[in-house]
Write a protein that holds these residues in place. Structure first.
Motif, short mmCIF file in Angstrom:
data_model
loop_
_atom_site.label_atom_id
_atom_site.label_comp_id
_atom_site.label_asym_id
_atom_site.label_seq_id
_atom_site.Cartn_x
_atom_site.Cartn_y
_atom_site.Cartn_z
N SER A 142 21.40 2.38 -62.11
CA SER A 142 22.52 1.45 -61.97
C SER A 142 23.84 2.14 -62.24
O SER A 142 23.95 2.93 -63.19
N ARG B 57 26.24 0.49 -63.26
CA ARG B 57 26.84 -0.31 -64.32
C ARG B 57 26.28 0.12 -65.68
O ARG B 57 25.20 0.69 -65.77
N THR C 34 19.11 -4.04 -64.65
CA THR C 34 17.95 -3.11 -64.65
C THR C 34 17.89 -2.31 -65.94
O THR C 34 16.80 -2.00 -66.43
N ILE D 41 19.03 -2.96 -56.18
CA ILE D 41 19.04 -2.87 -54.71
C ILE D 41 20.51 -2.77 -54.29
O ILE D 41 21.32 -3.62 -54.64
N TYR D 42 20.83 -1.68 -53.62
CA TYR D 42 22.19 -1.47 -53.10
C TYR D 42 22.11 -1.44 -51.57
O TYR D 42 21.40 -0.58 -51.01
N GLY E 2 20.23 -11.27 -54.21
CA GLY E 2 19.47 -12.27 -53.44
C GLY E 2 18.46 -11.67 -52.48
O GLY E 2 17.65 -12.39 -51.91
C1 LIG Z 1 27.08 -1.33 -54.16
C2 LIG Z 1 26.25 -2.57 -54.33
C3 LIG Z 1 25.44 -2.98 -53.29
C4 LIG Z 1 24.66 -4.11 -53.45
N1 LIG Z 1 23.83 -4.49 -52.44
C5 LIG Z 1 23.03 -5.59 -52.61
C6 LIG Z 1 22.10 -5.97 -51.58
O1 LIG Z 1 21.94 -5.33 -50.56
N2 LIG Z 1 21.35 -7.08 -51.79
C7 LIG Z 1 21.46 -7.83 -52.94
O2 LIG Z 1 20.77 -8.84 -53.06
N3 LIG Z 1 22.31 -7.46 -53.93
C8 LIG Z 1 23.08 -6.36 -53.79
N4 LIG Z 1 23.92 -5.98 -54.79
C9 LIG Z 1 23.86 -6.70 -56.08
C10 LIG Z 1 23.03 -5.93 -57.09
O3 LIG Z 1 21.73 -5.65 -56.63
C11 LIG Z 1 22.94 -6.71 -58.39
O4 LIG Z 1 24.27 -6.84 -58.90
C12 LIG Z 1 22.07 -6.06 -59.43
O5 LIG Z 1 22.16 -6.81 -60.63
C13 LIG Z 1 22.50 -4.64 -59.70
O6 LIG Z 1 21.67 -4.06 -60.71
P1 LIG Z 1 22.31 -3.72 -62.15
O7 LIG Z 1 22.67 -5.06 -62.75
O8 LIG Z 1 21.22 -3.04 -62.89
O9 LIG Z 1 23.52 -2.87 -61.92
C14 LIG Z 1 24.71 -4.86 -54.66
C15 LIG Z 1 25.55 -4.43 -55.70
C16 LIG Z 1 26.31 -3.30 -55.53
C17 LIG Z 1 27.18 -2.85 -56.68
#
Ligand SMILES: Cc1cc2nc3c(=O)[nH]c(=O)nc-3n(C[C@H](O)[C@H](O)[C@H](O)COP(=O)(O)O)c2cc1C
Length: 198
Positions: A11, A13, A19, A95-96, A142
């Motif tokens: 992550s 973050r 995560t 998931i990015y 989502g």
């Molecule tokens: C660059 C970026 C791309 C993301 N792409 C998606 C995506 O394709 N689908 C989705 O459901 N969420 C997406 N998100 C939301 C993240 O998956 C969600 O914020 C998740 O909590 C991130 O994990 P973390 O909290 O460990 O950082 C994205 C977030 C970022 C910052």
């Protein structure tokens, strides 16, 4: 017996990361089963990508590598040693953009080496990182894990299996944008049901 864990966080973050929080929960769960020793590889400070020298070095005879080639593989050797030394990988994977974070893909590129972590045989490639377990904390706003938009978990399961790690479990909080509390609670329930044995 002590279980050696390699914790990997992808992550971008820090404390707000879902995560990372789930990885903490996974470690607490594993600590309930045995003594654990945790090594941490944080990918938020990105790894260098593989380069032309890296690729040449990878395919060169190890005994005939130049100093530049040996140097180009130094980090890769270290990352591989971290995996080889672990009984369990605990991976945090947001998931990015429907796939794995680029930092995690770079880590995969750095550790996937013919003759070191997999080898070719007459009947196809064989993974050399055997006898390990992986637990992957996944988060998304989502994108539902296992859906046709999820290009992350299937890929990660495939590449880990290719490298010999076939015991892979996913903990998913994959509805965070709509129901953050419910999504997290479901993931934490799944963590509490993780088998304790390494
Ligand atoms: C660059 C970026 C791309 C993301 N792409 C998606 C995506 O394709 N689908 C989705 O459901 N969420 C997406 N998100 C939301 C993240 O998956 C969600 O914020 C998740 O909590 C991130 O994990 P973390 O909290 O460990 O950082 C994205 C977030 C970022 C910052």
């Amino acid at each position: 017996m002590t279980t050696t864990i390699l914790r990997i966080d992808a992550s971008a973050r820090g404390d707000a990361s879902v995560t990372r929080a789930l990885n903490n929960n996974v470690l607490d769960r594993l600590a309930a089963g045995s003594e654990i020793e945790v090594n941490h590889r944080d990918l938020s400070t990105a790894l260098p990508q593989i380069t032309p020298t890296w690729v040449e070095a990878n395919f060169a005879d190890p005994d005939a590598r130049t100093k530049a080639q040996t140097d180009a593989l130094e980090l890769s050797d270290q990352l591989i040693a971290e995996v080889q030394g672990a009984d369990v990988l605990v991976i945090g994977m947001p998931i990015y953009n429907f796939g794995v974070p680029a930092t995690l893909k770079t880590w995969i590129d750095q550790i996937s080496r013919a003759g070191v972590t997999f080898r070719y045989t007459d009947t196809g490639p064989v993974g050399l990182l055997e006898g390990k377990r992986a637990i992957v904390s996944v988060a998304s706003g989502g994108t539902k894990v296992g859906s046709e938009m999820d290009f992350a978990t299937g890929y990660l399961r495939h590449i880990l299996g290719f490298l010999g790690i076939t015991d892979v479990q996913f903990i998913a909080a994959d509805n965070l944008a709509r129901d953050s509390e419910g999504s997290l609670a479901a993931a934490r329930t799944d963590v509490s049901a993780l088998p304790l044995a390494a």
